[in-house]
Motif scaffolding. Structure first.
Motif, PDB file in Angstrom:
ATOM      1  N   THR A  20      39.742  30.931  15.580  1.00 46.60           N
ATOM      2  CA  THR A  20      40.626  29.855  15.136  1.00 46.60           C
ATOM      3  C   THR A  20      40.623  28.768  16.192  1.00 46.60           C
ATOM      4  O   THR A  20      40.755  29.053  17.387  1.00 46.60           O
ATOM      5  CB  THR A  20      42.060  30.381  14.921  1.00 46.60           C
ATOM      6  N   VAL A  21      40.467  27.540  15.739  1.00 43.85           N
ATOM      7  CA  VAL A  21      40.451  26.379  16.624  1.00 43.85           C
ATOM      8  C   VAL A  21      41.647  25.511  16.274  1.00 43.85           C
ATOM      9  O   VAL A  21      41.851  25.169  15.102  1.00 43.85           O
ATOM     10  CB  VAL A  21      39.153  25.562  16.453  1.00 43.85           C
ATOM     11  N   MET A  22      42.440  25.165  17.264  1.00 43.06           N
ATOM     12  CA  MET A  22      43.567  24.259  17.069  1.00 43.06           C
ATOM     13  C   MET A  22      43.102  22.872  17.519  1.00 43.06           C
ATOM     14  O   MET A  22      42.743  22.681  18.685  1.00 43.06           O
ATOM     15  CB  MET A  22      44.774  24.708  17.888  1.00 43.06           C
ATOM     16  N   VAL A  23      43.116  21.926  16.581  1.00 43.93           N
ATOM     17  CA  VAL A  23      42.645  20.578  16.863  1.00 43.93           C
ATOM     18  C   VAL A  23      43.837  19.626  16.818  1.00 43.93           C
ATOM     19  O   VAL A  23      44.555  19.568  15.811  1.00 43.93           O
ATOM     20  CB  VAL A  23      41.566  20.131  15.854  1.00 43.93           C
ATOM     21  N   SER A  24      44.058  18.891  17.906  1.00 44.99           N
ATOM     22  CA  SER A  24      45.148  17.936  17.997  1.00 44.99           C
ATOM     23  C   SER A  24      44.622  16.531  17.722  1.00 44.99           C
ATOM     24  O   SER A  24      43.585  16.131  18.267  1.00 44.99           O
ATOM     25  CB  SER A  24      45.770  17.981  19.396  1.00 44.99           C
ATOM     26  N   VAL A  25      45.350  15.810  16.870  1.00 46.11           N
ATOM     27  CA  VAL A  25      44.984  14.435  16.543  1.00 46.11           C
ATOM     28  C   VAL A  25      46.165  13.539  16.883  1.00 46.11           C
ATOM     29  O   VAL A  25      47.294  13.799  16.467  1.00 46.11           O
ATOM     30  CB  VAL A  25      44.629  14.272  15.051  1.00 46.11           C
ATOM     31  N   ARG A  26      45.900  12.510  17.667  1.00 41.66           N
ATOM     32  CA  ARG A  26      46.935  11.557  18.094  1.00 41.66           C
ATOM     33  C   ARG A  26      46.757  10.245  17.356  1.00 41.66           C
ATOM     34  O   ARG A  26      45.641   9.724  17.269  1.00 41.66           O
ATOM     35  CB  ARG A  26      46.833  11.332  19.605  1.00 41.66           C
ATOM     36  N   PHE A  27      47.870   9.750  16.809  1.00 43.40           N
ATOM     37  CA  PHE A  27      47.879   8.478  16.084  1.00 43.40           C
ATOM     38  C   PHE A  27      48.815   7.499  16.774  1.00 43.40           C
ATOM     39  O   PHE A  27      49.875   7.898  17.262  1.00 43.40           O
ATOM     40  CB  PHE A  27      48.389   8.680  14.649  1.00 43.40           C
TER      41      PHE A  27
END
Length: 85
Positions: A20-27
């Motif tokens: 499992t990969v946790m991907v963080s996206v910043r806006f």
């Protein structure tokens, strides 16, 4: 959208890699300004890279709209790679 763009790398399939990969996206102001794998990822570079690319593609396909379009925020998207799925 992430599931729609899911691509299980052939190398990972051949090597029976899962994780499992946790991907963080910043806006900021509704625009994606950063994307990164959180923590140590899945433990497999090939899966981490695939998850990063999948989430980035999904974000680009779904622009931020409505009340969120003028705000700054982050989301964390879990991407599961399971050979039994």
């Amino acid at each position: 959208m992430v599931s729609k763009n899911k691509n299980y790398p052939q190398l990972a399939i051949r090597r029976h890699l899962e994780g499992t990969v946790m991907v963080s996206v910043r806006f900021e102001k509704g625009r994606m300004v950063g994307i990164s794998v959180v923590g140590q990822g899945s433990g497999h570079t090939v899966l981490d890279k695939a998850a990063h690319e999948m989430v980035e593609k999904a974000v680009k396909a779904l622009p931020v709209r409505g009340n969120l379009s003028g705000k700054s925020f982050s989301v964390v998207v879990p991407v599961n790679f399971r050979l039994t799925d």
